[in-house]
Design a protein around this motif. Structure first.
Motif, PDB file in Angstrom:
ATOM      1  N   PRO C  82       0.799  -1.231   0.000  1.00 58.16           N
ATOM      2  CA  PRO C  82       0.000   0.000   0.000  1.00 58.16           C
ATOM      3  C   PRO C  82       0.828   1.276   0.000  1.00 58.16           C
ATOM      4  O   PRO C  82       0.456   2.241  -0.657  1.00 58.16           O
ATOM      5  N   ARG C  83       1.975   1.292   0.737  1.00 61.39           N
ATOM      6  CA  ARG C  83       2.784   2.506   0.700  1.00 61.39           C
ATOM      7  C   ARG C  83       4.098   2.229   0.011  1.00 61.39           C
ATOM      8  O   ARG C  83       4.847   1.352   0.411  1.00 61.39           O
ATOM      9  N   LEU C  84       4.364   2.989  -1.033  1.00 57.43           N
ATOM     10  CA  LEU C  84       5.578   2.776  -1.799  1.00 57.43           C
ATOM     11  C   LEU C  84       6.772   3.261  -0.993  1.00 57.43           C
ATOM     12  O   LEU C  84       6.863   4.430  -0.645  1.00 57.43           O
ATOM     13  N   ASN C  85       7.693   2.332  -0.669  1.00 56.07           N
ATOM     14  CA  ASN C  85       8.805   2.711   0.176  1.00 56.07           C
ATOM     15  C   ASN C  85      10.098   2.167  -0.427  1.00 56.07           C
ATOM     16  O   ASN C  85      10.661   1.195   0.042  1.00 56.07           O
ATOM     17  N   ILE C  86      10.533   2.790  -1.534  1.00 52.28           N
ATOM     18  CA  ILE C  86      11.738   2.303  -2.189  1.00 52.28           C
ATOM     19  C   ILE C  86      12.687   3.452  -2.420  1.00 52.28           C
ATOM     20  O   ILE C  86      12.306   4.615  -2.403  1.00 52.28           O
ATOM     21  N   GLU C  87      13.961   3.101  -2.617  1.00 52.14           N
ATOM     22  CA  GLU C  87      14.967   4.105  -2.882  1.00 52.14           C
ATOM     23  C   GLU C  87      15.836   3.629  -4.044  1.00 52.14           C
ATOM     24  O   GLU C  87      16.853   2.966  -3.853  1.00 52.14           O
ATOM     25  N   PRO C  88      15.410   3.911  -5.271  1.00 52.18           N
ATOM     26  CA  PRO C  88      16.148   3.404  -6.423  1.00 52.18           C
ATOM     27  C   PRO C  88      17.473   4.117  -6.608  1.00 52.18           C
ATOM     28  O   PRO C  88      17.679   5.218  -6.095  1.00 52.18           O
ATOM     29  N   GLY C  89      18.384   3.485  -7.322  1.00 50.44           N
ATOM     30  CA  GLY C  89      19.688   4.098  -7.544  1.00 50.44           C
ATOM     31  C   GLY C  89      20.538   3.268  -8.486  1.00 50.44           C
ATOM     32  O   GLY C  89      20.172   2.154  -8.850  1.00 50.44           O
ATOM     33  N   ILE C  90      21.667   3.833  -8.878  1.00 48.25           N
ATOM     34  CA  ILE C  90      22.567   3.154  -9.812  1.00 48.25           C
ATOM     35  C   ILE C  90      23.902   2.943  -9.122  1.00 48.25           C
ATOM     36  O   ILE C  90      24.423   3.867  -8.500  1.00 48.25           O
ATOM     37  N   PHE C  91      24.423   1.729  -9.187  1.00 47.90           N
ATOM     38  CA  PHE C  91      25.744   1.529  -8.595  1.00 47.90           C
ATOM     39  C   PHE C  91      26.637   0.697  -9.505  1.00 47.90           C
ATOM     40  O   PHE C  91      26.183   0.022 -10.409  1.00 47.90           O
ATOM     41  N   LYS C  92      27.947   0.783  -9.233  1.00 46.79           N
ATOM     42  CA  LYS C  92      28.948   0.075 -10.034  1.00 46.79           C
ATOM     43  C   LYS C  92      29.103  -1.347  -9.537  1.00 46.79           C
ATOM     44  O   LYS C  92      28.872  -1.639  -8.374  1.00 46.79           O
ATOM     45  N   MET C  93      29.544  -2.222 -10.449  1.00 48.34           N
ATOM     46  CA  MET C  93      29.737  -3.605 -10.065  1.00 48.34           C
ATOM     47  C   MET C  93      30.855  -4.176 -10.927  1.00 48.34           C
ATOM     48  O   MET C  93      30.842  -4.029 -12.135  1.00 48.34           O
ATOM     49  N   LYS C  94      31.832  -4.807 -10.300  1.00 49.08           N
ATOM     50  CA  LYS C  94      32.916  -5.413 -11.071  1.00 49.08           C
ATOM     51  C   LYS C  94      32.519  -6.813 -11.503  1.00 49.08           C
ATOM     52  O   LYS C  94      31.782  -7.502 -10.795  1.00 49.08           O
ATOM     53  N   THR C  95      32.996  -7.244 -12.685  1.00 45.53           N
ATOM     54  CA  THR C  95      32.748  -8.624 -13.090  1.00 45.53           C
ATOM     55  C   THR C  95      34.061  -9.280 -13.468  1.00 45.53           C
ATOM     56  O   THR C  95      35.037  -8.621 -13.800  1.00 45.53           O
ATOM     57  N   ARG C  96      34.032 -10.627 -13.432  1.00 45.98           N
ATOM     58  CA  ARG C  96      35.203 -11.385 -13.855  1.00 45.98           C
ATOM     59  C   ARG C  96      35.090 -11.803 -15.317  1.00 45.98           C
ATOM     60  O   ARG C  96      35.997 -12.406 -15.859  1.00 45.98           O
TER      61      ARG C  96
END
Lengths: 94, 120, 158
Positions: C82-96
């Motif tokens: 019922p109540r939208l409670n999110i905090e979207p965002g962009i983050f970095k991620m390393k891959t092999r």
């Protein structure tokens, strides 16, 4: 009973298409509209599949593949247009 | 018997795609909406197509390869469209709603580097 | 490995020709028979038997469908709350991952798993930029999923 339940799911899919259509008309930015058009394509695929069960015939199954390919290609073309301003890039010899 | 399974799967898929459409109404920006579009709709359509496949396999005794092909196609292309839309929205200049954004600085640096190399 | 799969298909086709019955069941029986023959002759092939690769591919598909279910449930729950409670965002991620095949496979899989859409890839540095639906609660689980997928992909491809 079987037919009634399938009819219910058809109606629900239509409602979700209507909601996506609202997003197409109102959507604050262009990517919103593209996203909504893409999801309309997926919902149409679902409607065709349910219709195939309801009508008890497998003649419409080609349509599923066709609509899927068309929705994917149109989304890719629109995204390229947004990103670069052109759909088909020509190779320049400079 | 098989009808019950088919109807339950069709209804589950329908509810999933209806939920993702509700997500279109409620979520704040393009990026979060693309979450709803790529995940819930893919699973919903997958449910519906699988139930159609099962129906034709058990009732009519025919294995429809076209339907399997469609399932694989939807599975492969859904994440690609999600990625493309998010990427082109960012390049188009739609601001994300959240606070953390580690992409902006790197993209800016990349742009400056390509501009310098094209000038030189 | 490709050679062995083609040989297996050939055995299945010959089995169908011998039976003169063009059905799915005959094909499957022929395929199993061919796999058995190739398995018993695996010493004469230069590459190891392809069954192990097939098994790791099946494991990857199983892991992937499990993650798809979980992610769909998570996203749906966040939408209908019922109540939208999110905090979207962009983050970095390393891959092999290094080759193009592995990168695109990982990006596809990550896009369909809990709360993450891959937005941009820098293949030279091996960095992915991921948009998450709720950064504080999901970053850890996204990184864990990435590790599991990377292990499975390496097992398949190398």
């Amino acid at each position: 009973m079987f037919q009634t339940l399938l009819m219910t799911s058809l109606i629900m899919l239509t409602i979700s298409i209507a909601i996506a259509l609202y997003r197409v008309v109102k959507g604050p930015s262009l990517p919103d509209r593209i996203l909504a058009l893409d999801s309309i394509g997926y919902n149409i695929i679902g409607i065709v599949a349910v219709l195939c069960i309801m009508l008890d015939s497998s003649s419409y199954l080609e349509t599923i593949l066709l609509i899927g390919i068309l929705a994917f290609l149109s989304t890719v073309a629109l995204c390229k247009f947004l990103e670069r301003g052109v759909v088909i890039e020509r190779k320049r010899n400079d | 018997m098989i009808e019950i399974v088919v109807v339950v799967m069709v209804l589950a898929g329908t509810v999933l795609s209806l939920i993702s459409s509700l997500g279109f109404l409620r979520l704040p920006d393009v990026y979060t909406r693309s979450h709803a579009a790529t995940k819930s709709i893919t699973l919903g359509i997958l449910f519906i197509l699988l139930s159609t496949f099962l129906y034709f396999m058990f009732v009519h005794n025919q294995v429809s390869v076209r339907l399997l092909l469609g399932i694989i196609f939807v599975f492969l292309t859904a994440p690609v469209t999600g990625h493309l839309i998010a990427r082109s929205a960012y390049r188009f200049g739609v601001k994300p709603a959240g606070i953390t954004d580690e992409l902006a600085a790197d993209l800016e640096r990349e742009k400056r580097k390509t501009a310098e190399s094209s000038q030189a | 490995m490709t050679m062995q799969i083609l040989l297996n298909l050939l055995v299945a086709m010959i089995w169908m020709l011998l039976h003169d019955k063009w059905s799915m069941l005959t094909f499957v029986i022929g395929f199993i028979l061919g796999a058995f023959i190739i398995f018993s002759m695996r010493r004469f092939f230069p590459t190891p038997f392809y069954g192990r690769k097939l098994w790791s591919l099946a494991k990857l598909v199983g892991l992937f469908s499990l993650e798809l279910f979980v992610s769909s449930a998570v996203v749906s729950w966040q939408i209908i709350r019922p109540r939208l409670n999110i905090e979207p965002g962009i983050f970095k991620m390393k891959t092999r991952m290094r080759t193009e095949w592995e990168l695109s496979m990982l990006a596809n899989l990550m896009t369909l798993t809990p709360g993450s859409v891959v937005m941009e890839i820098a293949p030279d540095e091996g960095i992915m930029y991921v948009h998450a639906m709720d950064v504080p609660s999901m970053k850890k689980s996204i990184l864990r999923t990435r590790d599991r997928f990377e292990d499975a992909i390496i097992e398949v491809m190398r």
